[in-house]
Design a protein around this motif. Structure first.
Motif, PDB file in Angstrom:
ATOM      1  N   MET A 178       0.837  -1.199   0.000  1.00 19.37           N
ATOM      2  CA  MET A 178       0.000   0.000   0.000  1.00 19.37           C
ATOM      3  C   MET A 178       0.872   1.249   0.000  1.00 19.37           C
ATOM      4  SD  MET A 178      -1.473  -0.397   3.890  1.00 19.37           S
ATOM      5  CE  MET A 178      -2.015  -2.066   3.538  1.00 19.37           C
ATOM      6  N   ASN A 179       0.260   2.418  -0.222  1.00 14.98           N
ATOM      7  CA  ASN A 179       1.032   3.659  -0.303  1.00 14.98           C
ATOM      8  C   ASN A 179       1.573   4.067   1.073  1.00 14.98           C
ATOM      9  OD1 ASN A 179      -0.905   5.303   1.141  1.00 14.98           O
ATOM     10  ND2 ASN A 179      -2.143   5.373  -0.714  1.00 14.98           N
ATOM     11  N   HIS A 180       2.493   5.034   1.075  1.00 16.70           N
ATOM     12  CA  HIS A 180       3.173   5.451   2.304  1.00 16.70           C
ATOM     13  C   HIS A 180       2.185   5.985   3.344  1.00 16.70           C
ATOM     14  CE1 HIS A 180       7.321   4.868   1.029  1.00 16.70           C
ATOM     15  NE2 HIS A 180       6.999   5.375  -0.140  1.00 16.70           N
ATOM     16  N   GLU A 181       1.201   6.737   2.900  1.00 19.41           N
ATOM     17  CA  GLU A 181       0.248   7.338   3.828  1.00 19.41           C
ATOM     18  C   GLU A 181      -0.507   6.267   4.607  1.00 19.41           C
ATOM     19  OE1 GLU A 181      -3.740  10.209   3.775  1.00 19.41           O
ATOM     20  OE2 GLU A 181      -2.614   9.848   1.931  1.00 19.41           O
ATOM     21  N   LEU A 182      -1.001   5.259   3.902  1.00 18.99           N
ATOM     22  CA  LEU A 182      -1.729   4.187   4.565  1.00 18.99           C
ATOM     23  C   LEU A 182      -0.810   3.370   5.468  1.00 18.99           C
ATOM     24  CD1 LEU A 182      -4.023   2.919   1.652  1.00 18.99           C
ATOM     25  CD2 LEU A 182      -4.698   4.285   3.632  1.00 18.99           C
ATOM     26  N   ARG A 183       0.412   3.082   4.988  1.00 19.98           N
ATOM     27  CA  ARG A 183       1.354   2.313   5.805  1.00 19.98           C
ATOM     28  C   ARG A 183       1.671   3.044   7.099  1.00 19.98           C
ATOM     29  NH1 ARG A 183       4.402   1.393   1.019  1.00 19.98           N
ATOM     30  NH2 ARG A 183       6.168   2.567   1.835  1.00 19.98           N
ATOM     31  N   ASN A 184       1.942   4.344   6.990  1.00 19.25           N
ATOM     32  CA  ASN A 184       2.347   5.107   8.176  1.00 19.25           C
ATOM     33  C   ASN A 184       1.218   5.262   9.185  1.00 19.25           C
ATOM     34  OD1 ASN A 184       4.867   5.418   7.045  1.00 19.25           O
ATOM     35  ND2 ASN A 184       4.450   7.445   6.210  1.00 19.25           N
ATOM     36  N   LYS A 185      -0.014   5.243   8.687  1.00 17.78           N
ATOM     37  CA  LYS A 185      -1.163   5.429   9.580  1.00 17.78           C
ATOM     38  C   LYS A 185      -1.592   4.132  10.243  1.00 17.78           C
ATOM     39  CE  LYS A 185      -5.959   7.083   9.627  1.00 17.78           C
ATOM     40  NZ  LYS A 185      -7.078   7.637   8.813  1.00 17.78           N
ATOM     41  N   HIS A 186      -1.474   3.036   9.524  1.00 18.36           N
ATOM     42  CA  HIS A 186      -2.090   1.795   9.988  1.00 18.36           C
ATOM     43  C   HIS A 186      -1.102   0.711  10.422  1.00 18.36           C
ATOM     44  CE1 HIS A 186      -6.216   2.864   8.811  1.00 18.36           C
ATOM     45  NE2 HIS A 186      -5.672   3.459   7.766  1.00 18.36           N
ATOM     46  N   ASN A 187       0.123   0.763   9.919  1.00 18.06           N
ATOM     47  CA  ASN A 187       1.053  -0.324  10.208  1.00 18.06           C
ATOM     48  C   ASN A 187       1.994   0.075  11.327  1.00 18.06           C
ATOM     49  OD1 ASN A 187      -0.192  -1.502   8.044  1.00 18.06           O
ATOM     50  ND2 ASN A 187       1.511  -1.216   6.625  1.00 18.06           N
TER      51      ASN A 187
ATOM     52  N   LEU B 252       3.935  -1.219  15.261  1.00 19.91           N
ATOM     53  CA  LEU B 252       4.312  -2.289  16.172  1.00 19.91           C
ATOM     54  C   LEU B 252       4.651  -1.709  17.540  1.00 19.91           C
ATOM     55  CD1 LEU B 252       6.671  -4.297  13.790  1.00 19.91           C
ATOM     56  CD2 LEU B 252       4.475  -5.106  14.654  1.00 19.91           C
ATOM     57  N   PRO B 253       4.492  -2.479  18.583  1.00 24.82           N
ATOM     58  CA  PRO B 253       4.950  -2.038  19.905  1.00 24.82           C
ATOM     59  C   PRO B 253       6.474  -2.165  19.978  1.00 24.82           C
ATOM     60  CG  PRO B 253       4.104  -4.262  20.055  1.00 24.82           C
ATOM     61  CD  PRO B 253       3.858  -3.813  18.643  1.00 24.82           C
ATOM     62  N   PRO B 254       7.113  -1.588  21.004  1.00 24.39           N
ATOM     63  CA  PRO B 254       8.578  -1.634  21.107  1.00 24.39           C
ATOM     64  C   PRO B 254       9.078  -2.994  21.601  1.00 24.39           C
ATOM     65  CG  PRO B 254       7.673  -0.408  22.937  1.00 24.39           C
ATOM     66  CD  PRO B 254       6.512  -0.721  22.042  1.00 24.39           C
ATOM     67  N   ILE B 255       8.873  -3.983  20.792  1.00 30.15           N
ATOM     68  CA  ILE B 255       9.285  -5.352  21.102  1.00 30.15           C
ATOM     69  C   ILE B 255       9.701  -6.022  19.803  1.00 30.15           C
ATOM     70  CG2 ILE B 255       6.856  -6.023  21.004  1.00 30.15           C
ATOM     71  CD1 ILE B 255       7.422  -8.380  22.755  1.00 30.15           C
TER      72      ILE B 255
ATOM     73  N   GLU C  46       3.528   1.786  17.940  1.00 30.31           N
ATOM     74  CA  GLU C  46       4.146   3.044  17.532  1.00 30.31           C
ATOM     75  C   GLU C  46       4.534   2.995  16.061  1.00 30.31           C
ATOM     76  OE1 GLU C  46       7.349   4.069  20.169  1.00 30.31           O
ATOM     77  OE2 GLU C  46       6.352   3.136  21.891  1.00 30.31           O
ATOM     78  N   ALA C  47       4.344   4.125  15.370  1.00 29.63           N
ATOM     79  CA  ALA C  47       4.674   4.199  13.947  1.00 29.63           C
ATOM     80  C   ALA C  47       6.172   4.219  13.725  1.00 29.63           C
ATOM     81  CB  ALA C  47       4.031   5.433  13.317  1.00 29.63           C
ATOM     82  N   ASP C  48       6.914   4.832  14.643  1.00 26.02           N
ATOM     83  CA  ASP C  48       8.352   5.002  14.471  1.00 26.02           C
ATOM     84  C   ASP C  48       9.068   4.501  15.718  1.00 26.02           C
ATOM     85  OD1 ASP C  48      10.895   5.716  13.811  1.00 26.02           O
ATOM     86  OD2 ASP C  48      10.563   7.883  13.889  1.00 26.02           O
ATOM     87  N   LEU C  49       9.862   3.461  15.536  1.00 26.50           N
ATOM     88  CA  LEU C  49      10.607   2.883  16.655  1.00 26.50           C
ATOM     89  C   LEU C  49      12.096   3.209  16.572  1.00 26.50           C
ATOM     90  CD1 LEU C  49       8.925  -0.658  16.726  1.00 26.50           C
ATOM     91  CD2 LEU C  49       8.444   1.269  18.243  1.00 26.50           C
ATOM     92  N   SER C  50      12.451   4.149  15.709  1.00 31.99           N
ATOM     93  CA  SER C  50      13.870   4.433  15.486  1.00 31.99           C
ATOM     94  C   SER C  50      14.550   5.020  16.713  1.00 31.99           C
ATOM     95  CB  SER C  50      14.038   5.390  14.298  1.00 31.99           C
ATOM     96  OG  SER C  50      13.355   6.613  14.529  1.00 31.99           O
ATOM     97  N   GLY C  51      13.796   5.665  17.596  1.00 30.08           N
ATOM     98  CA  GLY C  51      14.401   6.278  18.770  1.00 30.08           C
ATOM     99  C   GLY C  51      14.405   5.395  20.002  1.00 30.08           C
TER     100      GLY C  51
END
Length: 469
Positions: free
Chosen positions: A94-103, A105-108, A207-212
């Motif tokens: 799917m497109n980036h917008e849908l991925r970022n909104k819906h996909n 994971l928790p920090p695990i 969380e959408a972003d686990l980079s931090g």
């Protein structure tokens, strides 16, 4: 009856697509039809899904795409549709917008071992509540195996069962599936058993972003930080990890190592983290590891000729039409002879031809699998580890309504003798299973198996030399 059917279709087209959807009903149908059409003409592995009626599956998914309540759900339906092909190179994104909104994971971090979901990474803030090595037993009140079978596996495009389990438990945020996957900001509840055999439960925010995130990681979790890693092991065995084949610089780095590698008593090439890239990069490195030509992949792709297809329809009536029958059934192929890697492209003085162990894993895929097909025909090379990813071939890219995309595998690849590896993975000569200790022991069983084999080769060489004298 005709009027009733028309009214039904109008109702579906106008009312089946909810207000929050930007993709119209007509576009939804077009996207589904595009996938059906391109796979019908180009997919290379229908024989590996003998129970799949592709036309009937397409018809069954028409009401599903129209009933989807959002663009995100529409794409989930498309993913499920293409996943019925059971092919790792044929999937929907799917497109980036849908991925970022819906996909999210928790920090695990989870990993699969023996069909169990093992905690191999956890944020430092949660580490005291969910210890490394714990086994997740339930997600949102559902047993893990049932959660996977019902809500995860149907959306994973994979030709191999071991990758379906691996990807399903680990999760793939880009492709939007996984045991813990869900919408950004939602809560996932897990039940688990700790290494000390204590039961526990924990709620976590996706969380959408686990980079931090500051992670606590299992000792056996490999970090792919460099394309090429070199070190010298005991008994002057040289170890080289080739972690990708995507850049020409990988070949350049390998060439710079040649003076050191030429002093080696044995060589370990580690492809366990190599997800592929450019086959030409893989071939350019392999030429330095052999004195003999090596046979690579045989391939074939389906071909279409509209007139031959028309003539083939008369095969039961006229003998002259029988030779065109494969065109009418969609089973006409253009076959290519096996690729041959020419050893004399590289001067012998620049080569490193010593007993060589190549380490493989479930993550070894695409161009790395091509590397292994060549290497497996060399007598001085041994494959050690796990069966590989088991999906390769030329993907045909398709643009979808709403900015997403899909790929269809258009080329069938086998060993030179016709043996399949798509659908099963390339099998190692020495199998090292992945158990829970794989992630937590500082002892690398796969590497140890390789050095043990190389040591025996050295002993054999010395014994042979002594007998000659």
């Amino acid at each position: 009856m005709f009027i009733r059917i028309c009214l039904f279709l109008v109702m579906l087209l106008s009312g089946g697509v909810q207000a929050q959807s930007r993709i119209s009903a007509e576009e939804r149908l077009f996207g589904l039809a595009m996938l059906w059409k391109e796979a019908s003409y180009n997919f290379a592995y229908f024989d590996q899904v003998p129970d799949l009626d592709w036309d009937a599956t397409y018809q069954a998914f028409i009401p599903k795409v129209l009933a989807a309540k959002s663009d995100y759900q529409y794409y989930k339906v498309l993913k499920q549709f293409l996943a019925t092909l059971n092919d790792g190179m044929s999937y929907v994104q799917m497109n980036h917008e849908l991925r970022n909104k819906h996909n999210a994971l928790p920090p695990i971090m989870l990993a699969e071992a023996e069909h169990q979901a093992v905690v191999v990474g956890i944020s430092e803030t949660l580490a005291s509540q969910l210890p490394l090595g714990s086994i997740i037993t339930h997600v949102d009140g559902v047993e893990v195996k049932d959660k996977l079978q019902q809500e995860v596996f149907p959306f994973i495009s994979s030709s191999t069962e071991h990758i379906r389990w691996h990807e399903g438990i680990k999760g793939n945020q880009g492709l939007g599936y996984g045991l813990l996957m869900g919408q950004v900001g939602t809560v996932v509840k897990v039940r688990f058993t700790t290494p000390a055999n204590r039961a526990g439960h924990l709620s976590m925010i996706r969380e959408a972003d686990l980079s931090g995130v500051a992670w606590q990681l299992a000792s056996g979790v490999m970090a792919n930080t460099h394309s090429v890693v070199h070190k010298v092991l005991a008994d002057n065995i040289h170890y080289v990890a080739l972690n990708d084949f995507s850049q020409d610089s990988v070949t350049e780095q390998f060439i710079k190592l040649l003076p050191q590698l030429q002093t080696a008593n044995g060589l370990v090439i580690d492809l366990r983290q190599n997800r592929g890239g450019n086959t030409f990069v893989a071939e350019s490195i392999l030429k330095y590891l052999t004195f003999h030509d090596l046979l690579g992949i045989s391939s074939k792709m389906r071909i279409h000729n509209s007139t031959y297809k028309a003539w083939g329809k008369y095969a039961d009536q006229f003998s002259w039409a029988k030779k065109y029958q494969d065109y009418s059934s969609g089973n006409a192929w253009l076959k290519n002879a096996p690729d041959t890697l020419r050893a004399d492209d590289i001067d012998k003085s620049n080569k490193v031809v010593v007993p060589t162990a190549i380490l493989t894993s479930r993550e070894t895929s695409a161009a790395a699998e091509s590397f292994l097909v060549y290497a497996s025909s060399a007598r001085h090379i041994m494959l050690i580890g796990e069966p590989t990813f088991g999906s390769t071939g030329q993907p045909l890219e398709i643009d979808l309504p709403g900015g997403g995309r899909a790929t269809i595998c258009s080329k069938r690849e086998t060993f030179a003798d016709g043996r399949d590896f798509v659908g099963i993975g390339i099998q190692p000569d020495v199998y090292v299973p992945r158990d829970i200790e794989y992630y937590f022991s500082k002892h690398d069983k796969t590497l140890s198996s390789a050095t043990e084999w190389l040591g025996k080769q050295g002993e054999l060489a010395q014994a042979t030399a002594s007998n000659m004298h």
